[in-house]
Design an enzyme around this catalytic site. Structure first.
Site, PDB file in Angstrom:
ATOM      1  CG  HIS A  35      40.348  43.841  37.722  1.00  0.00           C
ATOM      2  ND1 HIS A  35      40.085  42.567  38.460  1.00  0.00           N
ATOM      3  CD2 HIS A  35      39.698  43.954  36.725  1.00  0.00           C
ATOM      4  CE1 HIS A  35      39.075  41.980  37.910  1.00  0.00           C
ATOM      5  NE2 HIS A  35      38.600  42.651  36.735  1.00  0.00           N
ATOM      6  CE  LYS A  87      42.352  39.351  37.267  1.00  0.00           C
ATOM      7  NZ  LYS A  87      42.593  40.421  38.556  1.00  0.00           N
ATOM      8  CG  HIS A 114      40.398  37.386  35.069  1.00  0.00           C
ATOM      9  ND1 HIS A 114      40.242  37.371  36.310  1.00  0.00           N
ATOM     10  CD2 HIS A 114      39.470  38.393  34.803  1.00  0.00           C
ATOM     11  CE1 HIS A 114      39.328  38.191  36.840  1.00  0.00           C
ATOM     12  NE2 HIS A 114      38.633  38.972  35.636  1.00  0.00           N
TER      13      HIS A 114
END
Length: 413
Positions: A303, A335, A340
């Site tokens: 993430h 990212k 993002h």
């Protein structure tokens, strides 16, 4: 018996490329898509940078009348879906359309048109609001418009689960095909929230990087000097297909999707728990669903948002979920290049995991100049890496404590 599910198409529209090939090439080159915001005056904003999609022309895909009925997030979804379906070689007809569905998530929906029409209302009154205001902004109209465009008459739905939306859409679609409810799903996420209110809201939360003097270096997951995330936009769409059907029609199978897990933190509206327990549960559930042991996984697309707590806690969660094997995993955060993409992140990064398996190359984490001592895994810094990868995981964690993980497998015919 659970049916096997193949990925036969990937579509990407991103801050580093207007299609899948261009995006993937840029990621392997370690190219940043972050720059100064060009769409509105940021002079009064503490953050003046974002990862915008550059050079996107909706008239390459839509006629002007259609463009006026769609917020940018829908336009991105249509473009990425076109790429994915074309890449899959799938022909959708009235005969098979009932077995083809669409499931596309978004964290926010049509922010741009909401702001425009609100300003219009204040200046000119309620009678001047566009009749297309609602259908151009609500989250499920990305899936709805794609469905209408391609003639997909099967399941049609949308997720609105913050930064996990794209992954939830893919995972839920995977389950539908497994259970035999449908044969094909066009699934992923889309987002276009780089607007004054979008950036203003995240700035008010103090969530955004303020590295305005060096935009390309602002997104720096796992680096000690990270100071927040960079807003991105775009779409990532996968074509998921029942494996035997894909084989029969001679499709190129890019990867299999074999596991999906989700969890809730039940902790805080924006912050994960310090022990990363929600993320741990999601990763463990994904491995259990796939019937794969931790030591079989080779790569995780993290993430990795570049916020101080997220990267540290995700690192701890990976170490907890994978034990000693965490030190042998390659983990990278794309990212660092795309920013993002919020609700589109899981769709784009799921596509990255598929491309990684298909090409056996891991994209890097750029801007990792001063590693955080608490972030001590192999983050594939600076340069892409050739590797033997059989299983690749993609992590997505969102506001409200909503977590989703996907596991993809290299296809061995």
């Amino acid at each position: 018996m659970r049916r096997r599910v193949a990925v036969t198409g990937v579509g990407m529209v991103s801050p580093v490329g207007l299609d899948t090939r261009e995006t993937w090439k840029a990621l392997l080159q370690g190219r940043s898509g972050v720059g100064y915001v060009t769409r509105f005056d940021t002079s009064k904003f503490p953050t003046k940078i974002a990862a915008e999609v550059k050079g996107f022309d909706p008239l390459l895909y839509l006629i002007p009348k259609e463009v006026r009925k769609m917020d940018l997030f829908i336009q991105y979804a249509i473009s990425a879906s076109d790429y994915a379906v074309d890449a899959s070689g799938l022909e959708i007809t009235p005969e098979n359309g009932e077995r083809v569905g669409v499931f596309i998530g978004s964290g926010i929906g049509g922010f741009g048109i909401i702001e425009r029409e609100h300003n219009n209302f204040l200046a000119r009154g309620p009678r001047r609001i566009s009749p297309f205001f609602i259908p151009s902004t609500i989250v499920n109209l990305a899936a709805g418009q794609v469905s209408i465009r391609i003639g997909a008459m099967g399941p049609n739905s949308a997720t609105c689960t913050a930064c996990s939306a794209g992954s939830h859409a893919i995972g839920d679609s995977f389950r539908m095909i497994q259970r035999g409810e449908t044969d094909v799903m066009i699934a992923g996420g889309t987002e276009a929230a780089i607007t004054p209110m979008g950036m203003g809201g995240f700035s008010a939360m103090r969530a955004l990087s303020k590295r305005n003097d060096a935009p390309e270096k602002a997104s720096r997951p796992f680096d000690r000097n990270r100071d927040g995330f960079v807003m991105g936009e775009g779409a990532g769409i996968l074509v998921l297909e029942e494996l035997e059907q894909a084989r029969k029609r001679g499709a190129e199978i890019l990867a299999e999707i074999v596991g999906y897990g989700m969890s809730g933190d039940a902790h805080h509206i924006t912050a994960p728990p310090e022990d990363g327990s929600g993320a741990v549960r999601a990763m463990r559930k994904t491995l259990e669903d796939a019937r794969v042991s931790p030591d079989q996984v080779d790569y995780i697309n993290a993430h990795g948002t570049s916020t101080p707590p997220n990267d540290r806690i995700e690192t701890l969660a990976i170490k907890t979920a994978f034990g000693d094997h965490a030190r042998k995993l390659a983990v990278s955060a794309t990212k660092s290049m795309t920013g993002h993409l919020l609700g589109a992140a899981g769709g784009l990064e799921g596509g990255v995991a598929v491309q990684t398996l298909n090409d056996q190359v891991i994209p890097p984490t750029i801007n990792l100049e001063t590693p955080d001592p608490d972030c001590d895994l192999d983050y594939v810094p600076h340069h892409a890496r050739k590797a033997d990868i059989r299983y690749a995981m993609s992590n997505s964690f969102g506001f409200g404590g909503t977590n989703a993980c996907l596991l993809f497998k290299r296809y061995d015919s």
